[in-house]
Design a protein around this motif. Structure first.
Motif, short mmCIF file in Angstrom:
data_model
loop_
_atom_site.label_atom_id
_atom_site.label_comp_id
_atom_site.label_asym_id
_atom_site.label_seq_id
_atom_site.Cartn_x
_atom_site.Cartn_y
_atom_site.Cartn_z
N GLY A 12 -11.20 7.11 5.39
CA GLY A 12 -10.77 5.71 5.29
C GLY A 12 -9.57 5.59 4.38
O GLY A 12 -9.26 6.49 3.60
N ILE A 13 -8.90 4.47 4.50
CA ILE A 13 -7.76 4.20 3.63
C ILE A 13 -7.73 2.70 3.34
O ILE A 13 -8.07 1.89 4.21
CB ILE A 13 -6.44 4.70 4.28
N GLN A 14 -7.34 2.35 2.12
CA GLN A 14 -7.38 0.94 1.73
C GLN A 14 -6.09 0.22 2.12
O GLN A 14 -5.02 0.73 1.85
CB GLN A 14 -7.48 0.83 0.21
N PRO A 15 -6.23 -0.97 2.69
CA PRO A 15 -5.01 -1.76 2.97
C PRO A 15 -4.61 -2.55 1.71
O PRO A 15 -4.67 -3.76 1.70
CB PRO A 15 -5.45 -2.68 4.11
N LEU A 22 4.17 8.24 0.95
CA LEU A 22 4.19 9.59 1.49
C LEU A 22 3.02 10.44 0.96
O LEU A 22 2.59 11.37 1.64
CB LEU A 22 5.54 10.25 1.16
N GLY A 23 2.51 10.09 -0.22
CA GLY A 23 1.31 10.78 -0.74
C GLY A 23 0.13 10.53 0.18
O GLY A 23 -0.62 11.46 0.52
N ASN A 24 -0.06 9.27 0.61
CA ASN A 24 -1.15 8.96 1.54
C ASN A 24 -0.97 9.75 2.83
O ASN A 24 -1.92 10.28 3.39
CB ASN A 24 -1.17 7.46 1.91
N TYR A 25 0.29 9.80 3.31
CA TYR A 25 0.52 10.48 4.59
C TYR A 25 0.27 11.99 4.46
O TYR A 25 -0.50 12.57 5.23
CB TYR A 25 1.96 10.23 5.11
N ILE A 26 0.90 12.61 3.46
CA ILE A 26 0.82 14.08 3.38
C ILE A 26 -0.59 14.51 2.94
O ILE A 26 -1.14 15.48 3.46
CB ILE A 26 1.90 14.64 2.42
N GLY A 27 -1.17 13.76 1.99
CA GLY A 27 -2.50 14.13 1.48
C GLY A 27 -3.61 13.85 2.46
O GLY A 27 -4.61 14.57 2.50
N ALA A 28 -3.46 12.80 3.27
CA ALA A 28 -4.59 12.40 4.13
C ALA A 28 -4.19 12.22 5.60
O ALA A 28 -4.70 12.92 6.48
CB ALA A 28 -5.21 11.11 3.57
N GLU A 154 -6.74 15.14 -3.27
CA GLU A 154 -7.51 15.69 -4.40
C GLU A 154 -8.18 14.59 -5.24
O GLU A 154 -9.27 14.77 -5.76
CB GLU A 154 -6.55 16.52 -5.27
N ASP A 155 -7.50 13.42 -5.36
CA ASP A 155 -8.05 12.35 -6.20
C ASP A 155 -9.41 11.85 -5.71
O ASP A 155 -10.13 11.20 -6.45
CB ASP A 155 -7.06 11.17 -6.28
N GLN A 156 -9.74 12.17 -4.46
CA GLN A 156 -11.01 11.70 -3.91
C GLN A 156 -12.11 12.77 -3.97
O GLN A 156 -13.24 12.53 -3.54
CB GLN A 156 -10.83 11.25 -2.45
N SER A 189 -0.92 20.35 -0.25
CA SER A 189 -0.51 18.95 -0.14
C SER A 189 -1.56 18.00 -0.70
O SER A 189 -1.54 16.81 -0.43
CB SER A 189 -0.26 18.63 1.33
N LYS A 190 -2.45 18.55 -1.53
CA LYS A 190 -3.59 17.73 -1.98
C LYS A 190 -3.17 16.64 -2.96
O LYS A 190 -3.85 15.65 -3.14
CB LYS A 190 -4.65 18.62 -2.61
N LYS A 191 -2.03 16.83 -3.64
CA LYS A 191 -1.62 15.83 -4.64
C LYS A 191 -0.10 15.75 -4.66
O LYS A 191 0.56 16.61 -5.27
CB LYS A 191 -2.17 16.23 -6.01
N1 AQP Z 1 -0.38 11.12 -4.30
C1 AQP Z 1 -1.25 11.47 -3.39
N2 AQP Z 1 -1.25 12.74 -2.91
C2 AQP Z 1 -2.14 13.13 -1.95
N3 AQP Z 1 -3.05 12.30 -1.41
C3 AQP Z 1 -3.08 11.03 -1.85
N4 AQP Z 1 -3.84 9.96 -1.53
C4 AQP Z 1 -3.46 8.89 -2.27
N5 AQP Z 1 -2.46 9.23 -3.08
C5 AQP Z 1 -2.19 10.55 -2.85
C6 AQP Z 1 -4.87 9.98 -0.50
O1 AQP Z 1 -4.61 8.92 0.41
C7 AQP Z 1 -5.85 8.49 0.96
C8 AQP Z 1 -5.94 7.00 0.92
O2 AQP Z 1 -6.10 6.61 -0.39
P1 AQP Z 1 -6.58 5.19 -0.84
O3 AQP Z 1 -6.67 4.23 0.25
O4 AQP Z 1 -7.75 5.35 -1.74
O5 AQP Z 1 -5.34 4.84 -1.63
P2 AQP Z 1 -5.20 5.04 -3.10
O6 AQP Z 1 -5.75 6.34 -3.60
O7 AQP Z 1 -5.73 3.78 -3.69
O8 AQP Z 1 -3.67 5.11 -3.15
P3 AQP Z 1 -2.94 4.93 -4.41
O9 AQP Z 1 -1.53 4.76 -4.03
O10 AQP Z 1 -3.23 6.02 -5.35
O11 AQP Z 1 -3.48 3.55 -4.95
P4 AQP Z 1 -3.89 3.15 -6.41
O12 AQP Z 1 -2.63 3.27 -7.21
O13 AQP Z 1 -4.34 1.73 -6.24
O14 AQP Z 1 -4.96 4.08 -6.86
C9 AQP Z 1 -6.96 9.19 0.17
O15 AQP Z 1 -7.45 10.26 0.93
C10 AQP Z 1 -6.25 9.68 -1.06
O16 AQP Z 1 -6.84 10.87 -1.58
#
Ligand code: AQP
Length: 339
Positions: A12-15, A22-28, A154-156, A189-191
């Motif tokens: 899932g991804i948050q709107p 590009l982090g969202n795209y490359i990471g997920a 990776e953040d997830q 591409s995890k982060k």
């Molecule tokens: N920088 C990143 N590198 C790799 N993957 C990333 N994801 C987010 N940022 C990076 C991955 O994108 C997916 C969707 O994430 P989300 O909907 O939870 O968005 P997010 O983590 O809230 O995005 P942001 O930009 O980091 O928002 P904020 O600043 O609000 O926390 C996930 O799979 C996430 O791992």
């Protein structure tokens, strides 16, 4: 649609903004697209999660949700092969979440890194209970589909670990019910890092100068890349610890051009950071410009976006309902009688 015996993928991804980065795209998202092959896939817009920080204006949330669907489709998610839906269209997610909330320790939830980081940005009553229970709802999002793999950045990872713990806890107490899923995280591409602060992940909540938004105009994208913070020395080498800025640019270039990093290192041998930045800027613009154009075309027909979401929810709902029924039976809720 894929055969039901294929391994199942859920993500899932948050709107939470008008453009993914590009982090969202490359990471997920790139993995979402690739995993449509050989898997049965479910991808949802986490609109419930989008309320956990400061809830946006209702019209803005509606626009962002449709915009997010358009970006998924433009990036290559195919609604014929993937169930694309809104979290709020499948009530089972919140029904199951309550069961997991009652199996999660308060201390356990409050130790989640993302909660602590986001809590540090808010204060007192402005930190919602929803922010605390967000990873538990996320566990329900995943487990309700009996997913095997969860492609995320990776953040997830910590949230997927909690999901695994909750699945095992439930299975241990009530008998084998849930598939214990694995996070699917690609090592390089995890982060993706912020272009202005290569110690932080690229994020929509950091200042815009370090974030490459998919819907930025070409001039803005090129400017941000060319102003990216790089490292001491001049050699173009993949070394995330010693050269985080340059390594981040190599990862981005590799992802958007589908070129392995060692091949890029060889191409740039003897060249300076300026040459690398020019190549990254050109490649990012070549990737984002057509994607952005396609997003605007798709958004011209919001009724079609809503039909994609309706078809996706139709595929998701029966699976979610069956899991909730099974779980409610197992915990001992009296089944509603037919009258
Ligand atoms: N920088 C990143 N590198 C790799 N993957 C990333 N994801 C987010 N940022 C990076 C991955 O994108 C997916 C969707 O994430 P989300 O909907 O939870 O968005 P997010 O983590 O809230 O995005 P942001 O930009 O980091 O928002 P904020 O600043 O609000 O926390 C996930 O799979 C996430 O791992």
């Amino acid at each position: 649609m894929a055969a039901p015996d294929l391994p199942r993928v859920l993500s899932g991804i948050q709107p939470t903004s008008s453009s993914f980065h590009l982090g969202n795209y490359i990471g997920a998202l790139k993995q979402w697209v690739a995993m449509q092959e050989g898997h049965e896939v479910f991808y949802f817009l986490a609109d419930l999660h989008a309320l956990t920080m400061e809830p946006p204006d209702p019209k803005v949330l509606t626009e962002r949700s449709r915009g997010a669907v358009a970006q998924l489709l433009a990036a290559g998610v195919d609604p014929e092969r993937s169930a694309v839906f809104l979290q709020s269209h499948v009530p089972g997610h919140t029904q199951l979440s309550w069961i997991f909330e009652c199996l999660t320790g308060y201390g356990e939830a409050s130790r989640m890194t993302q909660f602590k980081e986001k809590m540090a940005r808010g204060s007192g009553d402005r930190v919602s209970v929803g922010l605390l229970t967000y990873p538990v709802l996320q566990a329900a999002d995943i487990l309700i589909y009996q997913a095997h793999y969860v492609p995320v950045g990776e953040d997830q990872r910590q949230h997927v670990e909690l999901t695994r713990d909750l699945a095992q806890r439930f299975n241990g107490r009530y008998g084998d019910t849930f598939v214990v899923p694995d996070a699917f995280i690609t090592p390089e591409s995890k982060k993706i890092l912020d272009l202005q602060d290569p110690t932080a992940k690229m994020s929509k909540s950091l200042p815009d100068a370090g974030t490459l938004n998919l819907l930025d105009d070409p001039a803005a994208l090129a400017r941000k890349v060319k102003r990216a913070v790089t490292d001491a020395g001049s050699e173009i080498r993949f070394d995330p610890a010693g050269k985080p800025g340059v390594s981040n640019l190599l990862v981005i270039l590799s992802a958007v051009t589908d070129t392995p990093i060692p091949a890029l290192e060889a191409d740039f041998d003897g060249q300076g950071y300026g040459a690398l930045k020019n190549a990254v800027a050109d490649a990012v613009v070549a990737f984002a410009e057509p994607l952005s154009k396609r997003v605007h075309e798709l958004l011209a027909d919001p009724a079609e976006i809503d039909r994609v979401l309706a078809r996706g929810a139709e595929r998701a709902r029966p699976i979610a309902e069956a899991t909730v029924r099974d779980v409610y039976d197992r915990v001992g809720f009296v089944p509603p009688a037919d009258v």
